[in-house]
Design an enzyme around this catalytic site. Structure first.
Site, PDB file in Angstrom:
ATOM      1  N   HIS A 104       0.810  -1.220   0.000  1.00 44.48           N
ATOM      2  CA  HIS A 104       0.000   0.000   0.000  1.00 44.48           C
ATOM      3  C   HIS A 104       0.842   1.269   0.000  1.00 44.48           C
ATOM      4  O   HIS A 104       0.328   2.350  -0.258  1.00 44.48           O
ATOM      5  CB  HIS A 104      -0.942   0.003   1.213  1.00 44.48           C
ATOM      6  N   ASP A 156       3.578   9.420  -0.935  1.00 45.78           N
ATOM      7  CA  ASP A 156       2.382   8.675  -0.516  1.00 45.78           C
ATOM      8  C   ASP A 156       2.140   7.555  -1.523  1.00 45.78           C
ATOM      9  O   ASP A 156       2.274   7.773  -2.734  1.00 45.78           O
ATOM     10  CB  ASP A 156       1.174   9.638  -0.521  1.00 45.78           C
TER      11      ASP A 156
HETATM   12  P1  ADQ Z   1      -3.031   6.247   4.624  1.00 45.69           P
HETATM   13  O1  ADQ Z   1      -1.625   6.699   4.804  1.00 45.69           O
HETATM   14  O2  ADQ Z   1      -3.823   6.131   5.865  1.00 45.69           O
HETATM   15  O3  ADQ Z   1      -3.135   4.892   3.786  1.00 45.69           O
HETATM   16  P2  ADQ Z   1      -4.961   7.570   2.702  1.00 45.69           P
HETATM   17  O4  ADQ Z   1      -4.893   6.829   1.429  1.00 45.69           O
HETATM   18  O5  ADQ Z   1      -5.141   9.036   2.519  1.00 45.69           O
HETATM   19  O6  ADQ Z   1      -3.699   7.385   3.636  1.00 45.69           O
HETATM   20  O7  ADQ Z   1      -6.224   6.989   3.489  1.00 45.69           O
HETATM   21  C1  ADQ Z   1      -6.662   7.566   4.643  1.00 45.69           C
HETATM   22  C2  ADQ Z   1      -8.125   7.182   4.880  1.00 45.69           C
HETATM   23  O8  ADQ Z   1      -8.436   7.532   6.217  1.00 45.69           O
HETATM   24  C3  ADQ Z   1      -9.072   7.944   3.964  1.00 45.69           C
HETATM   25  O9  ADQ Z   1     -10.141   7.115   3.624  1.00 45.69           O
HETATM   26  C4  ADQ Z   1      -9.542   9.098   4.837  1.00 45.69           C
HETATM   27  O10 ADQ Z   1     -10.851   9.522   4.592  1.00 45.69           O
HETATM   28  C5  ADQ Z   1      -9.440   8.510   6.219  1.00 45.69           C
HETATM   29  N1  ADQ Z   1      -9.080   9.579   7.149  1.00 45.69           N
HETATM   30  C6  ADQ Z   1      -7.945  10.289   7.203  1.00 45.69           C
HETATM   31  N2  ADQ Z   1      -8.012  11.225   8.174  1.00 45.69           N
HETATM   32  C7  ADQ Z   1      -9.216  11.090   8.720  1.00 45.69           C
HETATM   33  C8  ADQ Z   1      -9.908  11.766   9.767  1.00 45.69           C
HETATM   34  N3  ADQ Z   1      -9.363  12.788  10.429  1.00 45.69           N
HETATM   35  N4  ADQ Z   1     -11.144  11.329  10.067  1.00 45.69           N
HETATM   36  C9  ADQ Z   1     -11.712  10.309   9.395  1.00 45.69           C
HETATM   37  N5  ADQ Z   1     -11.114   9.652   8.417  1.00 45.69           N
HETATM   38  C10 ADQ Z   1      -9.888  10.036   8.082  1.00 45.69           C
HETATM   39  C11 ADQ Z   1      -2.189   3.971   3.197  1.00 45.69           C
HETATM   40  C12 ADQ Z   1      -1.145   4.589   2.257  1.00 45.69           C
HETATM   41  C13 ADQ Z   1      -1.836   5.389   1.164  1.00 45.69           C
HETATM   42  C14 ADQ Z   1      -2.827   4.496   0.420  1.00 45.69           C
HETATM   43  C15 ADQ Z   1      -3.745   3.759   1.394  1.00 45.69           C
HETATM   44  C16 ADQ Z   1      -4.610   2.711   0.683  1.00 45.69           C
HETATM   45  O11 ADQ Z   1      -0.249   5.429   2.976  1.00 45.69           O
HETATM   46  O12 ADQ Z   1      -0.889   5.936   0.261  1.00 45.69           O
HETATM   47  O13 ADQ Z   1      -3.607   5.297  -0.444  1.00 45.69           O
HETATM   48  O14 ADQ Z   1      -2.996   3.080   2.402  1.00 45.69           O
HETATM   49  O15 ADQ Z   1      -3.833   1.840  -0.058  1.00 45.69           O
END
Ligand code: ADQ
Length: 457
Positions: A157, A365
Site C-alpha cells: 500500500h 504517498d
Molecule cells: P493512509 O496513509 O492512511 O493509507 P490515505 O490513502 O489518505 O492514507 O487513506 C486515509 C483514509 O483515512 C481515507 O479514507 C480518509 O478519509 C481517512 N481519514 C484520514 N483522516 C481522517 C480523519 N481525520 N477522520 C476520518 N477519516 C480520516 C495507506 C497509504 C496510502 C494508500 C492507502 C490505501 O499510505 O498511500 O492510499 O494506504 O492503499
C-alpha cells in the site's frame, strides 16, 4: 473455486451498522471476501503475556474474521519497530528518521513466523492467499517453509523506494528475495514498479521476463501496478445521507461567506503538513487582499502515538499553526482551523463538499485516498479544485488536478491562488474527467483486477 484468505496486520471488518468510520479498503476487502466465502486474518490489536497461537474467530458483516494476540515485545519490535520505525520512514524516503536496529529485524522475522504458524491450519488446498502491506513482506516465505503450495499474492500500500535508498537497509537483498516467494506482487504505481525493477536488475542481477514476470534469486514471479481506488458508490450514498447534509449545512453556516480550503490526513510526517502550513503562510503573505476571505481547515487525526517521530511532528504542527494564527488572526477570523480528531466518513463527505479547494500535499504517498474522496464529494454543478502533490501515487492518475511540488512554498501558494480564481467552466471540465476516472478505477475494479490476476494460471 477456492476461498480467498486475506491477511493483513490489523483486520477491520465492516460493522453491520453502516456509516461508521470504516475505510474504503475494509469495505472492498470485505466484499471480496463475501464473494469468495473467505477469511480475514490478522493481529487482534491485543497483547498477551505469552504468545499462545490461539485464534479467535467471529462473523462480522458477512465476513469470517480470525485474529491472534501478540506479546508486548512483538508490538515494540515488529509493529512500532521494524514496520513503523524502519520500513515506513525508509519507504517514504526519510532515511533521517529510519532506525536500523537489529532487534527490530528479529522481531519482524519472529512475528511473520507467528503469523504463518497461526494461519497455517486455516488454509485449505484450493484457497488463494492475499497478503497486505509492509508489515508482512516475508509471510509468503514463512508459509512456503511450512509447505504451503497455494497461490499467494501481495499488495504494497505504500511506495517502493528508489534503489539507492533501499540499499541503506541492512539485509536488503533478503527482504527483496522474500517477495519472490509470492506468485503475484502488486504496487500502487508505475513509479514504484519501475523502482523495484531497477533494484532487481542492478542490485541483484535479476532480469525482466515476459509480461509481468521478473526473475531473480533463481525464481520467477509476477509484478505489476494495481492502483487502488475508492469506493465511489458507498461514498456517494453517504453524501446523500442526512449526516453529510447536516455537516455540509453546518460548515456553510460557520464559513460566513469565506472560502474554505480543506486538508484531511492521518497525522504523519509523510503527509507534508508542516510544509503545507508554511506554504499557506506564504500565500497569506503574498495575498493580503485575501485575508479574512479564506481559511484552511486542517483535520489531522493522531496516529502511531507511541513512536517518537509522531510526537515530534505533532509538537511542531502545534507550534507552526499557533504562530501563523497569532500573526494573522483578527478578532473574527482565524486563518487555520486545526483539528486533531477523527470524523465519520459520512461527516467527512459533507465537510469536503463545502470546501472550495482540496489541499493534498504529501511529500510521498503510496496512493492517497483523500484526494479521491475530495473529488467524489464535489457538487457536479459547482465543483471545487483539487491541489495535489506530484509525489502522491494518485498524481499518476489525476492529471486534471493542479499538480504541485509540496516542497516549494511558492508553487503551492500560486496553486491556491489559481484554484480560488478558477472559472466555473474550467472547474467543471477538470472535475468531469477526474470523476469519470474515479468511477472506472474504483476499489471494486482494483480488487477484481488483482484477484483475477492472482487466480489465473
Ligand atoms: P493512509 O496513509 O492512511 O493509507 P490515505 O490513502 O489518505 O492514507 O487513506 C486515509 C483514509 O483515512 C481515507 O479514507 C480518509 O478519509 C481517512 N481519514 C484520514 N483522516 C481522517 C480523519 N481525520 N477522520 C476520518 N477519516 C480520516 C495507506 C497509504 C496510502 C494508500 C492507502 C490505501 O499510505 O498511500 O492510499 O494506504 O492503499
Amino acid at each position: 473455486m477456492g476461498r480467498l484468505i486475506v491477511i493483513s496486520n490489523r483486520v477491520s471488518p465492516p460493522s453491520d451498522v453502516g456509516g461508521g468510520t470504516q475505510g474504503g479498503l475494509a469495505m472492498a476487502l470485505a466484499a471480496a471476501l463475501r464473494e469468495h466465502s473467505g477469511i480475514w486474518f490478522g493481529w487482534s490489536g491485543q497483547t498477551t503475556e505469552t504468545y499462545s497461537g490461539q485464534v479467535g474467530v467471529q462473523r462480522a458483516g458477512g465476513v469470517t474474521v480470525a485474529t491472534m494476540d501478540l506479546e508486548d515485545q512483538d508490538v515494540q519490535e515488529y509493529y512500532n519497530g521494524y514496520a513503523n520505525k524502519t520500513l515506513w520512514p525508509l519507504f517514504h524516503h526519510r532515511v533521517d528518521l529510519t532506525a536500523y536496529e537489529r532487534s527490530f529485524g528479529e522481531g519482524y522475522a519472529r512475528v511473520n513466523a507467528r503469523f504463518a504458524e497461526t494461519v497455517l491450519p486455516l488454509i485449505e488446498e484450493e484457497d488463494f492467499v492475499w497478503i497486505h502491506d509492509y508489515h508482512l513482506i516475508p509471510l509468503a516465505q514463512e508459509l512456503r517453509r511450512r509447505g504451503v503450495k497455494n497461490r499467494i499474492g501481495f499488495f504494497l500500500h505504500i511506495p517502493w523506494p528508489a534503489r539507492h535508498l533501499i540499499t541503506t537497509l541492512p539485509r536488503h537483498p533478503q527482504l527483496v528475495e522474500a517477495l519472490f516467494d509470492y506468485d503475484l506482487v502488486g504496487f500502487q504505481t508505475q513509479d514504484s514498479l519501475e523502482a523495484f525493477k531497477d533494484y532487481v536488475v542492478h542490485e541483484v542481477g535479476g532480469s525482466l521476463g515476459e509480461g509481468r514476470t521478473l526473475s531473480a534469486f533463481g525464481r520467477t514471479a509476477e509484478f505489476d501496478a494495481f492502483p487502488i481506488g475508492m469506493d465511489v458508490a458507498e461514498f456517494t450514498a453517504a453524501l446523500d445521507g442526512e449526516t453529510a447534509k447536516r455537516e455540509y449545512a453546518r460548515m456553510q453556516t460557520s464559513m460566513l461567506d469565506r472560502q474554505m480550503i480543506i486538508g484531511v490526513d492521518r497525522l504523519d510526517y509523510s503527509k507534508g503538513l508542516e510544509e503545507r502550513f508554511l506554504a499557506y503562510e506564504q500565500f497569506l503573505q503574498d495575498n493580503p487582499d485575501l485575508h479574512e476571505k479564506v481559511f484552511l481547515l486542517q483535520i489531522a487525526t493522531p496516529s502511531r502515538e507511541d513512536v517518537e517521530a509522531y510526537q515530534e511532528i505533532r509538537g511542531r504542527l502545534d507550534g507552526v499553526s499557533g504562530r501563523i494564527n497569532g500573526a494573522f488572526s483578527t478578532v473574527d477570523w482565524v486563518p487555520i482551523r486545526y483539528v486533531n480528531r477523527g470524523y465519520r466518513r459520512d461527516q467527512l463527505a459533507g465537510i469536503y463538499r463545502a470546501a472550495k479547494l482540496g489541499l493534498v500535499t504529501p511529500l510521498r504517498d503510496g496512493m492517497n485516498l483523500v484526494a479521491k474522496e475530495y473529488v467524489a464529494a464535489q457538487d457536479p454543478e459547482d465543483p471545487g479544485v483539487l491541489i495535489l502533490s506530484r509525489f502522491a501515487g494518485a498524481a499518476e492518475q489525476m492529471g486534471e488536478a493542479l499538480i504541485v511540488n509540496p516542497f516549494s512554498r511558492e508553487d503551492v501558494s500560486d496553486a491556491i491562488l489559481r484554484g480560488l480564481a478558477m472559472p466555473l467552466a474550467e472547474r467543471r471540465r477538470r472535475w468531469d474527467r477526474l470523476m469519470a476516472d474515479l468511477r472506472t478505477t474504483d476499489v471494486s475494479a482494483w480488487r477484481d483486477d488483482f484477484v483475477r490476476a492472482l487466480m489465473s494460471n
